[in-house]
Structure formats: C-alpha cells, structure tokens
Write a protein that holds these residues in place. Structure first.
Motif, PDB file in Angstrom:
ATOM      1  N   PHE A 135       0.813  -1.223   0.000  1.00 52.65           N
ATOM      2  CA  PHE A 135       0.000   0.000   0.000  1.00 52.65           C
ATOM      3  C   PHE A 135       0.844   1.271   0.000  1.00 52.65           C
ATOM      4  O   PHE A 135       0.336   2.363  -0.249  1.00 52.65           O
ATOM      5  N   ALA A 158      13.217   5.851   6.977  1.00 47.98           N
ATOM      6  CA  ALA A 158      13.497   4.696   7.835  1.00 47.98           C
ATOM      7  C   ALA A 158      12.331   3.753   7.574  1.00 47.98           C
ATOM      8  O   ALA A 158      11.219   4.208   7.318  1.00 47.98           O
ATOM      9  N   GLY A 161      10.610  -1.978   5.746  1.00 49.65           N
ATOM     10  CA  GLY A 161      10.835  -2.645   4.457  1.00 49.65           C
ATOM     11  C   GLY A 161       9.979  -2.168   3.307  1.00 49.65           C
ATOM     12  O   GLY A 161      10.489  -1.918   2.216  1.00 49.65           O
ATOM     13  N   ASN A 162       8.702  -2.044   3.518  1.00 51.97           N
ATOM     14  CA  ASN A 162       7.838  -1.690   2.380  1.00 51.97           C
ATOM     15  C   ASN A 162       7.973  -0.234   1.948  1.00 51.97           C
ATOM     16  O   ASN A 162       7.978   0.065   0.754  1.00 51.97           O
ATOM     17  N   PHE A 209      13.376  -0.439  14.284  1.00 51.03           N
ATOM     18  CA  PHE A 209      12.781   0.603  13.431  1.00 51.03           C
ATOM     19  C   PHE A 209      12.763   1.948  14.154  1.00 51.03           C
ATOM     20  O   PHE A 209      13.102   2.988  13.577  1.00 51.03           O
ATOM     21  N   PRO A 261      -4.402  -3.065   9.533  1.00 47.25           N
ATOM     22  CA  PRO A 261      -3.299  -3.354  10.453  1.00 47.25           C
ATOM     23  C   PRO A 261      -2.702  -2.055  10.993  1.00 47.25           C
ATOM     24  O   PRO A 261      -2.736  -1.039  10.303  1.00 47.25           O
ATOM     25  N   GLY A 263       0.804  -0.252  12.529  1.00 47.26           N
ATOM     26  CA  GLY A 263       2.231  -0.263  12.842  1.00 47.26           C
ATOM     27  C   GLY A 263       2.617   1.118  13.306  1.00 47.26           C
ATOM     28  O   GLY A 263       2.487   1.466  14.482  1.00 47.26           O
ATOM     29  N   ASN A 264       3.048   1.945  12.352  1.00 46.22           N
ATOM     30  CA  ASN A 264       3.364   3.337  12.672  1.00 46.22           C
ATOM     31  C   ASN A 264       2.089   4.177  12.717  1.00 46.22           C
ATOM     32  O   ASN A 264       2.108   5.352  13.032  1.00 46.22           O
ATOM     33  N   LEU A 265       0.968   3.576  12.324  1.00 41.43           N
ATOM     34  CA  LEU A 265      -0.401   4.091  12.476  1.00 41.43           C
ATOM     35  C   LEU A 265      -0.752   5.247  11.537  1.00 41.43           C
ATOM     36  O   LEU A 265      -1.690   6.008  11.798  1.00 41.43           O
ATOM     37  N   ALA A 266      -0.031   5.332  10.425  1.00 39.09           N
ATOM     38  CA  ALA A 266      -0.362   6.372   9.448  1.00 39.09           C
ATOM     39  C   ALA A 266      -1.494   5.924   8.535  1.00 39.09           C
ATOM     40  O   ALA A 266      -2.340   6.735   8.135  1.00 39.09           O
ATOM     41  N   ALA A 324       6.773  -6.067   9.363  1.00 39.81           N
ATOM     42  CA  ALA A 324       6.297  -4.775   8.837  1.00 39.81           C
ATOM     43  C   ALA A 324       5.704  -3.905   9.942  1.00 39.81           C
ATOM     44  O   ALA A 324       5.761  -2.676   9.866  1.00 39.81           O
ATOM     45  N   ILE A 325       5.129  -4.538  10.962  1.00 38.74           N
ATOM     46  CA  ILE A 325       4.469  -3.757  12.032  1.00 38.74           C
ATOM     47  C   ILE A 325       5.197  -3.931  13.376  1.00 38.74           C
ATOM     48  O   ILE A 325       4.596  -3.782  14.437  1.00 38.74           O
ATOM     49  N   GLU A 370       1.156 -10.612   3.130  1.00 38.52           N
ATOM     50  CA  GLU A 370       2.256 -10.759   4.080  1.00 38.52           C
ATOM     51  C   GLU A 370       1.695 -10.798   5.501  1.00 38.52           C
ATOM     52  O   GLU A 370       0.537 -10.422   5.731  1.00 38.52           O
ATOM     53  N   ALA A 372       1.832  -9.099   8.224  1.00 36.26           N
ATOM     54  CA  ALA A 372       1.218  -7.910   8.848  1.00 36.26           C
ATOM     55  C   ALA A 372      -0.209  -7.699   8.355  1.00 36.26           C
ATOM     56  O   ALA A 372      -1.058  -7.189   9.092  1.00 36.26           O
ATOM     57  N   THR A 400      -2.388  -5.297   3.209  1.00 35.53           N
ATOM     58  CA  THR A 400      -1.443  -4.214   2.920  1.00 35.53           C
ATOM     59  C   THR A 400      -0.230  -4.624   2.082  1.00 35.53           C
ATOM     60  O   THR A 400       0.403  -3.782   1.458  1.00 35.53           O
ATOM     61  N   GLY A 401       0.110  -5.930   2.100  1.00 34.75           N
ATOM     62  CA  GLY A 401       1.323  -6.345   1.393  1.00 34.75           C
ATOM     63  C   GLY A 401       1.159  -7.681   0.686  1.00 34.75           C
ATOM     64  O   GLY A 401       0.378  -8.547   1.097  1.00 34.75           O
TER      65      GLY A 401
HETATM   66  N1  F0G Z   1       1.200  -3.569   6.700  1.00 35.12           N
HETATM   67  C1  F0G Z   1       2.366  -3.532   6.038  1.00 35.12           C
HETATM   68  C2  F0G Z   1       2.618  -4.582   5.019  1.00 35.12           C
HETATM   69  C3  F0G Z   1       3.320  -2.527   6.323  1.00 35.12           C
HETATM   70  O1  F0G Z   1       4.465  -2.495   5.644  1.00 35.12           O
HETATM   71  C4  F0G Z   1       3.037  -1.565   7.327  1.00 35.12           C
HETATM   72  C5  F0G Z   1       3.995  -0.516   7.658  1.00 35.12           C
HETATM   73  C6  F0G Z   1       1.790  -1.656   7.963  1.00 35.12           C
HETATM   74  C7  F0G Z   1       0.907  -2.659   7.631  1.00 35.12           C
HETATM   75  C8  F0G Z   1       1.376  -0.683   8.995  1.00 35.12           C
HETATM   76  O2  F0G Z   1       1.010   0.540   8.448  1.00 35.12           O
HETATM   77  O3  F0G Z   1       2.630   1.910   9.708  1.00 35.12           O
HETATM   78  O4  F0G Z   1       0.745   2.959   8.497  1.00 35.12           O
HETATM   79  O5  F0G Z   1       0.326   1.610  10.545  1.00 35.12           O
HETATM   80  N2  F0G Z   1       5.167  -0.454   7.208  1.00 35.12           N
HETATM   81  C9  F0G Z   1       6.096   0.657   7.372  1.00 35.12           C
HETATM   82  C10 F0G Z   1       7.328   0.504   6.506  1.00 35.12           C
HETATM   83  C11 F0G Z   1       6.291   1.121   8.733  1.00 35.12           C
HETATM   84  O6  F0G Z   1       8.384   1.054   6.845  1.00 35.12           O
HETATM   85  O7  F0G Z   1       7.226  -0.138   5.464  1.00 35.12           O
HETATM   86  P1  F0G Z   1       1.180   1.841   9.351  1.00 35.12           P
END
Ligand code: F0G
Length: 456
Positions: A135, A158, A161-162, A209, A261, A263-266, A324-325, A370, A372, A400-401
């Motif tokens: 995404f 930073a 990976g994605n 991260f 999902p 992770g960094n919650l954006a 990823a998360i 993937e 996450a 998302t992946g």
């Molecule tokens: N799913 C995948 C496959 C991701 O790569 C990420 C975040 C998330 C979910 C979470 O999304 O951060 O907006 O809440 N990946 C980041 C990266 C942090 O560096 O690729 P998020």
C-alpha cells in the motif's frame, strides 16, 4: 486556479494535529514536526469548507469523471491515486506527478472466511497488488511528487521494508537519489532486495525501526534530504485514496466496517481522513467504523486506549514476526486514536499463532498476503467472537502487502518451524489442518500420483 468542477487546484496548507498551528506547505521543518508543540501536520484544504451553493463541488460530476478516467490513455488517469486528483490539490502542476500506475487495486470477496465467521459480506481490498507490492505506493506517488516539484535531489526514509521498497522505486522513476535506513536483520529479504534493485543507498543499522527513525531525524536536519516517512503529511494524502476506491466499489454506499493493520499508524489515519473528507464534500452519507489491529508484541496503541483512552502512549520494545508492524513508538498514534474513536471502531491485538493461521486461511482462498496484513482477519475473528461485528454487516479487510514480500515466513509456517510449542498451545489441530508442506518425491509419475492420492 479553479476547474469546471468547482475544485481548487493547488490551495493547501498544513495544520498541526496537536495545537492547530497552520503553516504553508513549503515551510514545514525537515522532520515535519510542529515547531510549537512537536506534533504532526495534516494537509488541509481551506477552500473546501467555504463553499456554498454553486461554488460547491458537484459530487455526481466528480464520481462520473473519476470512473471515466479509468478508460483514458493518460498515465495520470491510469493511477488509482491521481484519478482522484481533485481531492489531491497538493502540486503546483500535476505534470510533476511521478506515477507507477499505483492504486486501482482489487476488492475480493472472501466466501470461505465469511462462511466460517457467519458474515454475509466479507471482502479484502488487496493493496499488495500495487506496483511494488504494498500500500505504500499510494502515498509514495504523492509525497515523492512533492519532493520532485520542490527540487530535492535526495529523499530518505526509515522503514520496516515496504516504505523503502516503494520510495526507492519512485525515486528511481523520478531520477532522484534515495537513502534507506533499515533495522539490520529485522526486515523481510524481498523488501531489502527491492531497495537494492531500485538503486537506493541502503544502510542496515544495528537497531530497531524506532532507532532508525531517531537516526534519520538527525540526518534530514543536517543535510538537504527530503524525509518520506509517514510523518510527511503528503504521504497520507495518497494513502487516503483507497477509501475513495472502496466507496466507489460499493457504489458510494460505504461498507459498515473497515479493518486495518496498525504499525506506525499512518495508514489508518489516512483512510479515516479519506472517508471524513468524502462525507464533508457530500460524496458519501456516512463513514465506516475503522478498527486497527496490532500484533500482541507490538501493541502500544491497544494499551494506550485501554489504559488512558488514548491520552498518552507509552512506547514499547516491539517483537513480532510480522516485521512490517514491529514498531514500538508509532508516530501517528494520536491521529489513529482519533479515527478509531470518531468512527466507533476498536483497537485490539492478536497473537503470533492467530496471525499465522489467518495468513494461511487467506492463502487458501487464493489471495495470500504478508503476515502484517493477516492481522486484519485474525482481528475480525476476535471482534466477531466479542459481538462487535454482526452477521449482517459488510466488512472490508485491508490487505497491505503481497504474499511474496516475506516468503520465508510462509515456508516456515508450512514446514512447521515457524511457531514455538507454547505459541501453538490449543491451536495445534487448526495449524496442522492448514499446513501444506512441499514434499520431496522420487522422479517417477507413480510417486507424484501417490502424492495426489495421499492428499485427495
Ligand atoms: N502492513 C504492512 C505490510 C506494512 O508495511 C506496514 C507498515 C503496515 C501494515 C502498517 O502501516 O505503519 O501505516 O500503521 N510499514 C512501514 C514501513 C512502517 O516502513 O514499510 P502503518
């Protein structure tokens, strides 16, 4: 400049999410933190709020135009992000947009998971079907285009990976140099390979991260490098567009519930913004609940909401195989908390075994994703069991992946080497039923036929 749909082309400003301070887009600090309070910015379009009568955008005309563009031969119209460009007036000229034809990702029905959960309408919006397999492309096309338009020669992020894969690809297309800062040994190989393939300067740093983010923040203050982490508010502008695609796919009647999902919650923040803007502009009548699912070992927002209703967030040391998360100090947590609270969604976490099972189940429906991404299905099961989701609701999981991003994880699951015994406790039968290990057989037709028979 105004077009015939009543939308302004390039009028935007940045508004601090914490204290409301407004700055012109060109005046944000290199780390995209507010100089007054340190919080993050959101892109704001002041003209949209001031419209009355004939000056209002025409929702019907916009919907028609966005659909028509899918048949156009223009590169910008082929992008599932830029075909909604009336809601993305962030560039001086759309001629500066850098696109790999991102977006326009498929929405798949999930009949088996729906049946197992007793839900009539369950779908997966597969963002892994983007050009670099995640995404992130939807946000990279917008933010990198801004970098190009403003004359930057270097961009950086930073990443788990994605983001780095997406940034490296879009930078290469634009002829910019890119710097990737990733935690050594903690990202999936497929993603590292992409950054190298697209020619990024790749630094594997002996930290996690969150440590990479800290280091890069210093780097962008010391050199003229444009930061493309999701603290950059232009990333979120692109990442809001899947909300438009989802609404369009449901003929502008939004689903009841979107599960994302965290992770960094954006991303959850961006999708919430997308739905909110559509409602404000009269494109949809309501917004879906947005729920955010984290991995148990990386769930600072779950804790924050449970312990203090999202007033503060205590960073954690993150651990999960869903690399990823694997994020303990998420930058956009305040924005995500607001989206969850405003839409009536939930935030919960799922275990390593629950993630692995959900991923295998999505694979068995012919989709794959993937790890996450699989937290969404694992989270839906919990929400359903708790009675938070009714059988008659329409639910969309945001995948998302792409499944090939982390093939090692998948192979280890099917070989039976992914999870520890204590992680599998109580779920052994379920896991065994999903495993499809590759077999080594003699080089004869009989041996291959025996394998078919054994699995019939
Ligand atoms: N799913 C995948 C496959 C991701 O790569 C990420 C975040 C998330 C979910 C979470 O999304 O951060 O907006 O809440 N990946 C980041 C990266 C942090 O560096 O690729 P998020």
């Amino acid at each position: 400049m105004k077009d015939n749909l009543g939308m302004n082309d390039n009028l935007h400003q940045l508004r601090c999410f914490g204290c409301g301070t407004r700055v012109p887009g060109t005046e944000a600090r290199p780390d995209f933190r507010c100089s007054q309070c340190g919080d993050l910015f959101e892109v704001e379009y002041p003209g949209w709020g001031q419209r009355t009568g004939h000056d209002r955008p025409n929702p019907g005309a916009l919907k028609w135009l966005w659909r028509e563009r899918r048949c156009s031969s223009e590169a910008l119209d082929h992008s599932g992000v830029w075909r909604f460009r009336e809601l993305l007036p962030i560039l001086e000229s759309f001629g500066n947009a850098v696109t790999l034809r991102e977006g326009n990702t498929p929405l798949y029905h999930l009949p088996r998971a729906a049946k197992a959960l007793g839900i009539d309408q369950l779908f997966a919006k597969h963002q892994g079907m983007n050009p670099t397999g995640s995404f992130k492309d939807t946000g990279m096309t917008t933010a990198l285009s801004v970098a190009k338009e403003r004359g930057f020669e270097w961009v950086a992020c930073a990443s788990t990976g994605n983001t780095s894969a997406a940034m490296a690809a879009y930078a290469a297309r634009a002829g910019l140099r890119s710097l990737v800062v990733i935690p050594e040994g903690k990202i999936a190989w497929g993603k590292l390979a992409q950054a190298m393939d697209y020619g990024a300067v790749t630094c594997q740093v002996k930290t996690d991260f969150d440590g990479c983010v800290r280091i890069l923040t210093h780097v962008v203050k010391a050199a003229n490098i444009y930061l493309l982490n999701s603290v950059n508010p232009y990333r979120l502008e692109g990442q809001k567009t899947p909300a438009f695609e989802i609404a369009e796919a449901f003929d502008w009647n939004v689903p009841d519930h979107l599960i994302v999902p965290g992770g960094n919650l954006a991303n959850s923040s961006a999708l919430g913004k997308g739905f909110r803007e559509m409602r404000e502009l009269g494109l949809v009548g309501r917004v879906p609940r947005i729920s955010v699912i984290q991995a148990e070992g990386a769930s600072p927002l779950v804790r924050s909401l449970a312990e203090n209703n999202g007033a503060s967030l205590e960073p954690v040391e993150a651990h999960t195989r869903a690399t990823a998360i694997r994020i303990g100090n998420p930058a956009s947590w305040r924005k995500a908390a607001r989206v969850i609270q405003e839409t009536g969604g939930w935030c919960l976490d799922v275990s390593e075994a629950e993630i692995a099972i959900a991923k295998a189940e999505l694979g068995s429906e012919g989709l794959g994703c993937e790890p996450a991404s699989a937290v969404t299905l694992a989270g839906l099961k919990k929400l359903r069991a708790r009675g938070n989701v009714a059988g008659g609701e329409t639910v969309v999981l945001l995948l998302t992946g792409h499944t090939l991003k982390d093939a090692d994880y998948t192979i280890e699951f099917h070989r039976g080497t992914l999870l520890q015994d204590e992680e599998k406790a109580g779920l052994e039968a379920k896991i065994e039923g999903l495993r499809r290990n590759a077999q080594v057989v003699e080089a004869t037709p009989e041996a291959v036929l025996a394998a078919v028979k054994g699995n019939a």
